[in-house]
Write a protein that holds these residues in place. Structure first.
Motif, short mmCIF file in Angstrom:
data_model
loop_
_atom_site.label_atom_id
_atom_site.label_comp_id
_atom_site.label_asym_id
_atom_site.label_seq_id
_atom_site.Cartn_x
_atom_site.Cartn_y
_atom_site.Cartn_z
N ALA A 130 0.74 -1.01 0.00
CA ALA A 130 0.13 0.03 0.05
C ALA A 130 0.87 1.24 -0.30
N VAL A 131 0.45 2.43 -0.36
CA VAL A 131 1.07 3.81 -0.47
C VAL A 131 0.69 4.30 0.85
N GLY A 132 1.78 4.37 1.81
CA GLY A 132 1.53 5.31 3.16
C GLY A 132 1.56 6.62 2.83
N ASP A 133 2.47 7.21 2.32
CA ASP A 133 2.41 8.82 2.30
C ASP A 133 2.13 9.19 0.85
N GLN A 134 0.90 9.85 0.90
CA GLN A 134 0.41 10.17 -0.40
C GLN A 134 0.98 11.21 -1.09
N ASP A 135 1.43 12.07 -0.34
CA ASP A 135 2.50 13.25 -0.84
C ASP A 135 3.43 12.96 -1.37
N ARG A 136 4.15 12.05 -0.97
CA ARG A 136 5.63 11.69 -1.56
C ARG A 136 5.16 10.85 -2.88
N ALA A 137 4.07 9.95 -2.81
CA ALA A 137 3.86 9.09 -3.90
C ALA A 137 3.41 9.92 -5.16
N ARG A 138 2.62 11.15 -4.93
CA ARG A 138 1.99 11.91 -5.93
C ARG A 138 3.16 12.67 -6.30
N ALA A 139 4.19 13.15 -5.57
CA ALA A 139 5.29 13.71 -6.27
C ALA A 139 6.15 12.77 -7.06
N ALA A 140 6.37 11.65 -6.51
CA ALA A 140 7.32 10.84 -7.36
C ALA A 140 6.54 10.09 -8.64
N LEU A 141 5.44 10.15 -8.55
CA LEU A 141 4.62 9.57 -9.75
C LEU A 141 3.82 10.51 -10.58
N GLY A 142 3.98 12.04 -10.10
CA GLY A 142 3.15 12.95 -10.87
C GLY A 142 1.67 12.89 -10.79
#
Length: 102
Positions: free
Chosen positions: A56-68
């Motif tokens: 699962a993705v725990g940190d949405q802000d980091r995931a959004r930044a990394a994946l655009g």
């Protein structure tokens, strides 16, 4: 290896992204559907002899930044493919499609 370190070393990675649910009901429905999609992806990969893992993705802000991913969406699950996807060697424990059909 830190959190999500397996992504950097994976031969390939898939992120399932959905619009941010409007309410709890839609969040539950999305979670069910995304779990089923993750399962289907992993099952198909195994059928091809490709090792997989999911998280699962725990940190949405980091995931959004990394994946655009835009702020209006969430990265729900990640599924990684091992290096076997590149080498063509079957994952340990994988059953060849030919063996299962005999």
């Amino acid at each position: 290896m830190g959190r999500a370190g397996h992504i950097a070393g994976a031969a390939a990675a898939i992120a399932l992204v959905v619009p941010t649910p409007e309410d709890v009901r839609n969040r539950v429905i999305d979670a069910f559907d995304l779990g089923q999609a993750t399962f289907a992806i992993m099952l198909a990969a195994t059928d091809l002899g490709i090792g997989t893992g999911h998280s699962a993705v725990g940190d949405q802000d980091r995931a959004r930044a990394a994946l655009g991913v835009p702020d209006t969406h969430e990265a729900a699950f990640r599924s990684t493919r091992s290096s076997t996807a590149v080498t063509g060697e079957p994952h340990v424990g994988a059953v060849s499609p030919d063996v299962r059909r005999s």
